[in-house]
Scaffold this active site. Structure first.
Site, short mmCIF file in Angstrom:
data_model
loop_
_atom_site.label_atom_id
_atom_site.label_comp_id
_atom_site.label_asym_id
_atom_site.label_seq_id
_atom_site.Cartn_x
_atom_site.Cartn_y
_atom_site.Cartn_z
N CYS A 137 -7.64 -10.68 -74.33
CA CYS A 137 -6.60 -11.61 -73.85
C CYS A 137 -6.75 -13.02 -74.41
O CYS A 137 -5.83 -13.82 -74.33
CB CYS A 137 -6.61 -11.66 -72.33
N HIS A 160 -3.20 -17.94 -69.61
CA HIS A 160 -3.06 -16.50 -69.83
C HIS A 160 -2.52 -15.89 -68.54
O HIS A 160 -2.98 -16.20 -67.44
CB HIS A 160 -4.42 -15.90 -70.18
N ASN A 198 0.48 -8.58 -67.63
CA ASN A 198 -0.52 -9.10 -68.55
C ASN A 198 -0.30 -8.46 -69.93
O ASN A 198 -0.57 -7.27 -70.12
CB ASN A 198 -1.91 -8.75 -68.00
N1 ACO Z 1 -1.99 -0.32 -55.40
C1 ACO Z 1 -2.45 -0.25 -54.16
N2 ACO Z 1 -3.74 -0.44 -53.84
C2 ACO Z 1 -4.57 -0.72 -54.85
C3 ACO Z 1 -4.14 -0.82 -56.19
C4 ACO Z 1 -2.79 -0.60 -56.44
N3 ACO Z 1 -2.27 -0.68 -57.67
N4 ACO Z 1 -5.20 -1.14 -56.97
C5 ACO Z 1 -6.26 -1.24 -56.16
N5 ACO Z 1 -5.88 -0.98 -54.88
C6 ACO Z 1 -6.72 -0.97 -53.69
C7 ACO Z 1 -8.17 -0.70 -54.01
O1 ACO Z 1 -8.40 0.67 -54.15
C8 ACO Z 1 -8.85 -1.30 -52.80
O2 ACO Z 1 -8.76 -0.37 -51.75
P1 ACO Z 1 -10.00 -0.15 -50.75
O3 ACO Z 1 -10.21 -1.49 -50.11
O4 ACO Z 1 -9.51 0.93 -49.85
O5 ACO Z 1 -11.14 0.24 -51.64
C9 ACO Z 1 -7.98 -2.49 -52.45
O6 ACO Z 1 -6.69 -2.25 -53.09
C10 ACO Z 1 -8.52 -3.83 -52.94
O7 ACO Z 1 -8.95 -3.64 -54.28
P2 ACO Z 1 -9.57 -4.83 -55.11
O8 ACO Z 1 -9.98 -4.36 -56.44
O9 ACO Z 1 -10.60 -5.51 -54.24
O10 ACO Z 1 -8.29 -5.78 -55.24
P3 ACO Z 1 -8.24 -7.24 -55.76
O11 ACO Z 1 -7.68 -8.09 -54.71
O12 ACO Z 1 -9.52 -7.68 -56.41
O13 ACO Z 1 -7.15 -7.13 -56.92
C11 ACO Z 1 -7.03 -7.03 -59.32
C12 ACO Z 1 -7.40 -6.28 -58.03
C13 ACO Z 1 -5.56 -7.34 -59.28
C14 ACO Z 1 -7.36 -6.11 -60.49
C15 ACO Z 1 -7.85 -8.34 -59.45
O14 ACO Z 1 -9.18 -8.09 -59.18
C16 ACO Z 1 -7.73 -8.99 -60.80
O15 ACO Z 1 -6.71 -9.50 -61.19
N6 ACO Z 1 -8.85 -9.06 -61.55
C17 ACO Z 1 -8.91 -9.75 -62.83
C18 ACO Z 1 -8.22 -8.99 -63.93
C19 ACO Z 1 -8.33 -9.81 -65.22
O16 ACO Z 1 -8.17 -11.00 -65.22
N7 ACO Z 1 -8.68 -9.15 -66.29
C20 ACO Z 1 -9.01 -9.93 -67.48
C21 ACO Z 1 -7.96 -10.01 -68.45
S1 ACO Z 1 -7.47 -8.48 -69.10
C22 ACO Z 1 -7.97 -8.40 -70.76
O17 ACO Z 1 -8.73 -9.16 -71.27
C23 ACO Z 1 -7.48 -7.30 -71.54
#
Ligand code: ACO
Length: 324
Positions: free
Chosen positions: A113, A251, A281
């Protein structure tokens, strides 16, 4: 010394729109969760187009907006981690399809990214060193081909898109004021996509499938910290203050990461550009796509100070400040 002036911007997104409601039919997710946890409402997905195709369209649009002939370009750099081929590079494909001269330099950089800002950093250095006069810098990714469409943790986050800028060597106060790029390979396994090709008869292990894998939760915290630090570094280097920033183009990974970054800087909402809701993204495509949209809307005016900041797989992070 010459500065790199952004004289043109362009972008291209595929026409197929994949809404959150469409994803509800594919994985166990729902519109409300995706909006609340990420800010994304829909994303664009290629249907027949390739990384090369959308890179070429963005590049042509950037050249058109600059009013520059492809024959005047002497450097093409594409930031991408989803090229169509291991080689030739995306940049070489673009060179041959936009009508650029034979023999110029053209290569890709791999920084997920942060890919566009990495490419911008390299091109800016070529221009400042007097080696390049007109450089085409592209950010492009097609994550739909590496995402596991059965994994709700990742497939809801990404979209496909490309953006490009034309840099021109100019004297004066406008142009790129700073670029900084960083990496920490120790965190590589937090976000990665293995290469599943290995045709060697001597290779004993069967290759991992090349779906991307992500530890979203851990990444989230590192993203907030490093994006904040990257902004601070850019401000310190240029001697600017947060209140001097006219527009932050971060980003577009997650609304909560963007908000936390803006809050750390003390920037009001209206100074933060967001189009994540429409595109998700798009990895290296995200910043140049947002910039092109902001330029077309008239959000960016001559003399404005724009701060760009990115974070991605590698791990990598990067920033740039531009006086428009
Ligand atoms: N729909 C419904 N529920 C979901 C989904 C979904 N799509 N995805 C995860 N959940 C659930 C999980 O299973 C979890 O359930 P549980 O509590 O029963 O285990 C719950 O939601 C919370 O999951 P978390 O992973 O803790 O959710 P979080 O609030 O952290 O959000 C996210 C997840 C959106 C991925 C976030 O962590 C994020 O944005 N991380 C950074 C991503 C990023 O910046 N990546 C870098 C750039 S990408 C690149 O370089 C290519």
């Amino acid at each position: 010394m010459n500065r790199s002036l952004i004289t043109g911007t362009g972008s291209h997104v595929p026409s197929v729109i994949l809404k959150n409601q469409d994803l509800e039919k594919i994985v166990d997710t729902n519109n409300e969760w995706i909006i609340a946890r990420t800010g994304i409402k829909e994303r664009r997905i290629v249907d027949g187009e390739t990384t090369n195709d959308i890179a070429v369209k963005a590049a042509k649009n950037a050249l058109k907006s600059a009013g520059t002939s492809p024959k005047d370009i002497d450097l093409i750099i594409a930031g991408t981690v989803t090229p169509d081929m291991l080689f030739p590079s995306t940049a070489c494909f673009v060179q041959s399809h936009i009508g650029a001269n034979r023999g110029i330099a053209a290569f890709d950089v791999s920084a997920a990214c942060s890919g566009f800002l990495y490419a911008l950093d390299v091109a800016d250095k070529y221009i400042r060193a007097g080696i390049s006069k007109k450089a085409l810098v592209i950010g492009v990714d097609v994550f739909s081909k590496i995402v596991d469409w059965k994994d709700r943790n990742t497939c809801v986050l990404f979209g496909d898109g490309a953006g490009a800028v034309l840099l021109s060597a100019e004297k004066g106060k406008r142009g790129i004021l700073s670029t900084h790029i960083h990496a920490d390979g120790h965190y590589g396994k937090m976000l990665y996509a293995p290469l599943s090709i290995n045709s060697s008869p001597f290779h004993k292990k069967s290759p991992e499938h090349s779906y991307m894998k992500m530890q979203g939760n851990e990444l989230f915290k590192i993203a907030v910290r490093t994006m904040g630090e990257a902004c601070q570094e850019a401000l310190e280097y240029t001697g600017l203050k947060a209140e001097d920033i006219s527009l932050l183009i971060p980003h577009q990974a997650n609304m909560r990461i963007i908000k936390a970054t803006a809050e750390r800087l003390g920037l009001p909402e209206e100074k933060v550009y967001i189009n994540l809701d429409k595109y998700g993204n798009t990895s290296a495509g995200s910043i140049p796509l947002a910039l092109d949209e902001a330029v077309k809307k008239g959000t960016v005016k001559s003399g404005d100070i724009i701060l760009f900041v990115a974070f991605g797989g590698g791990l990598t992070w990067a920033s740039a400040i531009v006086r428009w």
